[in-house]
Design a protein around this motif. Structure first.
Motif, short mmCIF file in Angstrom:
data_model
loop_
_atom_site.label_atom_id
_atom_site.label_comp_id
_atom_site.label_asym_id
_atom_site.label_seq_id
_atom_site.Cartn_x
_atom_site.Cartn_y
_atom_site.Cartn_z
N UNK A 1 0.83 -1.21 0.00
CA UNK A 1 0.00 0.00 0.00
C UNK A 1 0.87 1.26 0.00
N UNK A 2 2.02 1.20 0.68
CA UNK A 2 2.91 2.36 0.72
C UNK A 2 3.40 2.72 -0.69
N UNK A 3 3.72 1.72 -1.49
CA UNK A 3 4.15 1.97 -2.88
C UNK A 3 3.00 2.60 -3.66
N UNK A 4 1.83 2.04 -3.51
CA UNK A 4 0.66 2.52 -4.25
C UNK A 4 0.37 3.99 -3.92
N UNK A 5 0.39 4.32 -2.63
CA UNK A 5 0.12 5.70 -2.20
C UNK A 5 1.21 6.64 -2.72
N UNK A 6 2.46 6.23 -2.61
CA UNK A 6 3.57 7.05 -3.09
C UNK A 6 3.45 7.30 -4.59
N UNK A 7 3.18 6.27 -5.37
CA UNK A 7 3.11 6.41 -6.83
C UNK A 7 1.89 7.22 -7.26
N UNK A 8 0.79 7.11 -6.53
CA UNK A 8 -0.36 7.99 -6.80
C UNK A 8 0.02 9.44 -6.57
N UNK A 9 0.72 9.69 -5.46
CA UNK A 9 1.19 11.05 -5.17
C UNK A 9 2.10 11.54 -6.30
N UNK A 10 3.05 10.69 -6.71
CA UNK A 10 3.99 11.06 -7.76
C UNK A 10 3.26 11.40 -9.05
N UNK A 11 2.33 10.57 -9.46
CA UNK A 11 1.60 10.85 -10.70
C UNK A 11 0.78 12.13 -10.58
N UNK A 12 0.24 12.39 -9.40
CA UNK A 12 -0.49 13.64 -9.19
C UNK A 12 0.45 14.84 -9.37
N UNK A 13 1.65 14.74 -8.82
CA UNK A 13 2.63 15.82 -8.97
C UNK A 13 3.07 15.98 -10.43
N UNK A 14 3.25 14.87 -11.12
CA UNK A 14 3.62 14.91 -12.54
C UNK A 14 2.51 15.56 -13.36
N UNK A 15 1.26 15.27 -13.01
CA UNK A 15 0.12 15.82 -13.77
C UNK A 15 0.12 17.34 -13.76
#
Length: 153
Positions: free
Chosen positions: A134-148
């Motif tokens: 879950x930690x990976x999933x949350x981190x990568x969601x955050x990253x994609x949000x920042x990239x967007x």
């Protein structure tokens, strides 16, 4: 390095005015692959214009023959259709898995939305079973949000 500690590094890359978006994404791929031991391949796939397919973008790791992936095919193609995260604990248990490297045991794919539209995804392969939590999933969601946010500048 803990995933949350990487947020500042990723933010610094994304805020670097001297890099274009492609170079920023490549730097992020290299950072994640280097700093997270179980991230063995890190890359981005993007919708290929008006076609129902993904095209390989920046990545870090072994070269892949999968530079074009039709929507619905493999884990990445399924995420392009479902618009949902896909965490695969054991790729050998997946019927619709495209093998890029026989060492890969697990995979995580997180869609990248810009203005509510799925334009691509981050794809990470691991040579370790059950690598992603879950930690990976949350981190990568955050990253994609920042990239967007880069698309709205």
């Amino acid at each position: 390095m803990k995933l949350n500690n990487l947020k500042n590094n990723c933010s610094d890359i994304l805020e670097n005015k001297e890099l274009n978006l492609n170079d920023k994404l490549l730097e992020i791929c290299n950072l994640l692959k280097r700093e997270i031991a179980y991230y063995d391949w890190v890359g981005f796939y993007f919708k290929n214009g008006d076609k129902d397919e993904l095209i390989l973008g920046p990545y870090a790791g072994a070269p892949t023959d999968h530079t074009i992936i039709p929507f619905g095919k493999g884990i990445c193609g399924q995420v392009a259709v479902s618009n949902k995260n896909f965490v695969v604990d054991d790729v050998s248990a997946q019927d619709n898995y495209i093998s890029c490297n026989f060492n890969v045991k697990s995979e995580i794919v997180i869609p990248l939305f810009v203005n509510g539209k799925n334009i691509g995804q981050i794809d990470i392969d691991s040579n370790t079973l059950n690598a992603f939590g879950k930690e990976d999933e949350i981190f990568l969601e955050w990253l994609n949000h920042e990239i967007s946010k880069q698309y709205n500048n």
